[in-house]
Design a protein around this motif. Sequence first.
Motif, PDB file in Angstrom:
ATOM      1  N   LEU A 225       0.808  -1.217   0.000  1.00 11.67           N
ATOM      2  CA  LEU A 225       0.000   0.000   0.000  1.00 11.67           C
ATOM      3  C   LEU A 225       0.841   1.267   0.000  1.00 11.67           C
ATOM      4  N   ALA A 226       2.023   1.216   0.584  1.00  9.02           N
ATOM      5  CA  ALA A 226       2.884   2.397   0.708  1.00  9.02           C
ATOM      6  C   ALA A 226       2.097   3.608   1.200  1.00  9.02           C
ATOM      7  N   ASP A 297      -8.307   6.748   0.478  1.00 10.69           N
ATOM      8  CA  ASP A 297      -7.132   6.485  -0.354  1.00 10.69           C
ATOM      9  C   ASP A 297      -6.760   5.003  -0.362  1.00 10.69           C
ATOM     10  N   LEU A 298      -6.891   4.355   0.787  1.00 11.69           N
ATOM     11  CA  LEU A 298      -6.432   2.981   0.951  1.00 11.69           C
ATOM     12  C   LEU A 298      -7.477   2.158   1.685  1.00 11.69           C
ATOM     13  N   VAL A 299      -7.544   0.866   1.350  1.00  9.50           N
ATOM     14  CA  VAL A 299      -8.434  -0.058   2.045  1.00  9.50           C
ATOM     15  C   VAL A 299      -7.669  -1.344   2.338  1.00  9.50           C
ATOM     16  N   VAL A 300      -7.807  -1.839   3.557  1.00  5.22           N
ATOM     17  CA  VAL A 300      -7.333  -3.178   3.907  1.00  5.22           C
ATOM     18  C   VAL A 300      -8.557  -4.052   4.118  1.00  5.22           C
ATOM     19  N   LEU A 301      -8.590  -5.172   3.427  1.00  6.31           N
ATOM     20  CA  LEU A 301      -9.665  -6.159   3.560  1.00  6.31           C
ATOM     21  C   LEU A 301      -9.078  -7.428   4.155  1.00  6.31           C
ATOM     22  N   ALA A 323      -5.603   2.110  -3.789  1.00  4.68           N
ATOM     23  CA  ALA A 323      -5.076   0.755  -3.636  1.00  4.68           C
ATOM     24  C   ALA A 323      -5.856   0.011  -2.556  1.00  4.68           C
ATOM     25  N   VAL A 324      -5.979  -1.296  -2.764  1.00  6.72           N
ATOM     26  CA  VAL A 324      -6.648  -2.182  -1.812  1.00  6.72           C
ATOM     27  C   VAL A 324      -5.705  -3.344  -1.515  1.00  6.72           C
ATOM     28  N   ALA A 325      -5.474  -3.629  -0.244  1.00  6.73           N
ATOM     29  CA  ALA A 325      -4.732  -4.825   0.166  1.00  6.73           C
ATOM     30  C   ALA A 325      -5.736  -5.828   0.712  1.00  6.73           C
ATOM     31  N   TYR A 326      -5.785  -6.994   0.102  1.00  4.25           N
ATOM     32  CA  TYR A 326      -6.757  -8.031   0.450  1.00  4.25           C
ATOM     33  C   TYR A 326      -6.001  -9.194   1.081  1.00  4.25           C
ATOM     34  N   VAL A 327      -6.262  -9.454   2.352  1.00  7.47           N
ATOM     35  CA  VAL A 327      -5.639 -10.559   3.080  1.00  7.47           C
ATOM     36  C   VAL A 327      -6.643 -11.705   3.111  1.00  7.47           C
ATOM     37  N   ALA A 328      -6.280 -12.857   2.558  1.00 13.26           N
ATOM     38  CA  ALA A 328      -7.250 -13.937   2.342  1.00 13.26           C
ATOM     39  C   ALA A 328      -6.732 -15.253   2.896  1.00 13.26           C
ATOM     40  N   PHE A 341     -13.942  -7.566  -8.305  1.00 14.59           N
ATOM     41  CA  PHE A 341     -13.155  -6.342  -8.406  1.00 14.59           C
ATOM     42  C   PHE A 341     -12.837  -6.017  -9.862  1.00 14.59           C
ATOM     43  N   ALA A 342     -12.448  -7.028 -10.637  1.00  8.20           N
ATOM     44  CA  ALA A 342     -12.117  -6.801 -12.045  1.00  8.20           C
ATOM     45  C   ALA A 342     -13.326  -6.288 -12.817  1.00  8.20           C
ATOM     46  N   GLU A 343     -14.466  -6.849 -12.537  1.00  9.23           N
ATOM     47  CA  GLU A 343     -15.712  -6.405 -13.171  1.00  9.23           C
ATOM     48  C   GLU A 343     -15.988  -4.939 -12.878  1.00  9.23           C
ATOM     49  N   LEU A 344     -15.562  -4.467 -11.697  1.00  7.67           N
ATOM     50  CA  LEU A 344     -15.827  -3.097 -11.255  1.00  7.67           C
ATOM     51  C   LEU A 344     -14.650  -2.158 -11.490  1.00  7.67           C
ATOM     52  N   GLY A 345     -13.630  -2.637 -12.207  1.00  8.63           N
ATOM     53  CA  GLY A 345     -12.561  -1.732 -12.615  1.00  8.63           C
ATOM     54  C   GLY A 345     -11.287  -1.781 -11.806  1.00  8.63           C
ATOM     55  N   TYR A 346     -11.120  -2.776 -10.946  1.00  6.82           N
ATOM     56  CA  TYR A 346      -9.884  -2.929 -10.179  1.00  6.82           C
ATOM     57  C   TYR A 346      -9.220  -4.247 -10.562  1.00  6.82           C
ATOM     58  N   ARG A 347      -7.924  -4.194 -10.830  1.00  9.54           N
ATOM     59  CA  ARG A 347      -7.234  -5.418 -11.224  1.00  9.54           C
ATOM     60  C   ARG A 347      -6.117  -5.768 -10.253  1.00  9.54           C
ATOM     61  N   LEU A 348      -5.751  -7.032 -10.277  1.00  9.88           N
ATOM     62  CA  LEU A 348      -4.690  -7.536  -9.412  1.00  9.88           C
ATOM     63  C   LEU A 348      -3.340  -7.034  -9.908  1.00  9.88           C
ATOM     64  N   ARG A 349      -2.584  -6.395  -9.016  1.00 15.90           N
ATOM     65  CA  ARG A 349      -1.249  -5.917  -9.352  1.00 15.90           C
ATOM     66  C   ARG A 349      -0.164  -6.835  -8.804  1.00 15.90           C
ATOM     67  N   GLU A 350      -0.427  -7.415  -7.652  1.00 15.92           N
ATOM     68  CA  GLU A 350       0.590  -8.238  -6.998  1.00 15.92           C
ATOM     69  C   GLU A 350      -0.106  -9.211  -6.059  1.00 15.92           C
ATOM     70  N   LEU A 351       0.458 -10.397  -5.905  1.00 19.32           N
ATOM     71  CA  LEU A 351      -0.093 -11.379  -4.962  1.00 19.32           C
ATOM     72  C   LEU A 351       1.048 -12.194  -4.392  1.00 19.32           C
ATOM     73  N   ARG A 352       1.016 -12.375  -3.090  1.00 20.96           N
ATOM     74  CA  ARG A 352       1.976 -13.243  -2.419  1.00 20.96           C
ATOM     75  C   ARG A 352       1.221 -14.276  -1.591  1.00 20.96           C
ATOM     76  N   GLY A 353       1.751 -15.501  -1.586  1.00 19.60           N
ATOM     77  CA  GLY A 353       1.165 -16.577  -0.795  1.00 19.60           C
ATOM     78  C   GLY A 353       2.117 -16.995   0.298  1.00 19.60           C
ATOM     79  N   PHE A 354       1.575 -17.256   1.505  1.00 19.71           N
ATOM     80  CA  PHE A 354       2.401 -17.588   2.661  1.00 19.71           C
ATOM     81  C   PHE A 354       1.945 -18.894   3.290  1.00 19.71           C
TER      82      PHE A 354
END
Length: 380
Positions: A225-226, A297-301, A323-328, A341-354
Amino acid sequence: MSRSQWRGSRRPRAKQARGASRVGERFEAVVGPVAHGGHCVVRLDPPEARVVFVRHAIPGERVVLEITEGTDGDRFWRGDAVEVLEPSADRITPPCPYAGPGLCGGCDFQHVALPAQRGLKTAVVREQLSRLAGITWDGEVEAVPGDVDGLHWRSRQRYARLPDGGRAMRKHRSHDLIPVETCLLEGPSSDHTALGRSFEVADEGFWQVHPGAPDVLVTTVLEMLAPQPGERCLDLYAGVGLFSRFLLDAVGESGRVVAIEGDRTASALSARNCPGLVVSAGSVDQVLTTSYDEPFDLVVLDPPREGARRAVVEQVVDRAPRAVAYVACDPAALARDLAIFAELGYRLRELRGFDLFPMTHHIECVALLEPSGVTDRRSR
């Protein structure tokens, strides 16, 4: 963040039999790909021609599987690999004596070498993103410091109790109890800290059970998110304020952080853990419908296992965050929400799996979404 995390095996819902039971029947077969849920796919040859979701197997192995659930009328059956005829090079002896067919249902992958477990989880994330969201992901599920070879990481462990007071765990999808001395996933109790900051958590309240989870999740969310001084942030499903506390530090006195959490105890604790936080207790979708209807400006989900779902995603997009950070904690729910999100105009920029839940099929992902028209920050 007061969601229900993994507590062992899920229990089946009662269902009406659709023909003669096939439980106990055995078939020889080659194991297909891993599937979401801790099992692999096996397609039986005719005349059975049935899909079986098989536990305790590894893709490519030839096994004898035993049906554990299924009737003639079911579309698919469930089973266990009770004999391995041609083992995978990734197969190991489970470190726990209670792991295996017919035993404790808490662990899905103790028979798989740890690096290969992460490979299986990577395959699951890729398949779910591709099938449900049309997204190609070339990342890998990453190890996280805090466990010992995939063991001793559960900072909170619950046992069932036998009539004599002894400890027990449940079989997979069953109420049946397996007597145990101890669970090898059990580790030291959590001190409820993240990046050196302490948090107050209720006795039965939610806190990440892997000791490395709070640090890695907070660090990842902040890096994605910076956040900048003066920005406005929404922390949804905020729990006791894990992300809010560090967002407040980043945006400073000129910024604003609003935390929404359905559990009233956790919500009250977030206010104590995060001085200066604007706190709202209530269902996230309902609160967003009636309150905080201004740009953020920012959302954490950080939703529960079933995901945020359309009503919340639509409300998030309506605030027009940069920007939106989605923790799943469930890749299928994440993929379904990413498609919305893609349907509504937001696309995935980065994803990390832990790999916050070694030996099990569970995975934690953090995704960064930005408006589709925004240039990727990494190319600026």
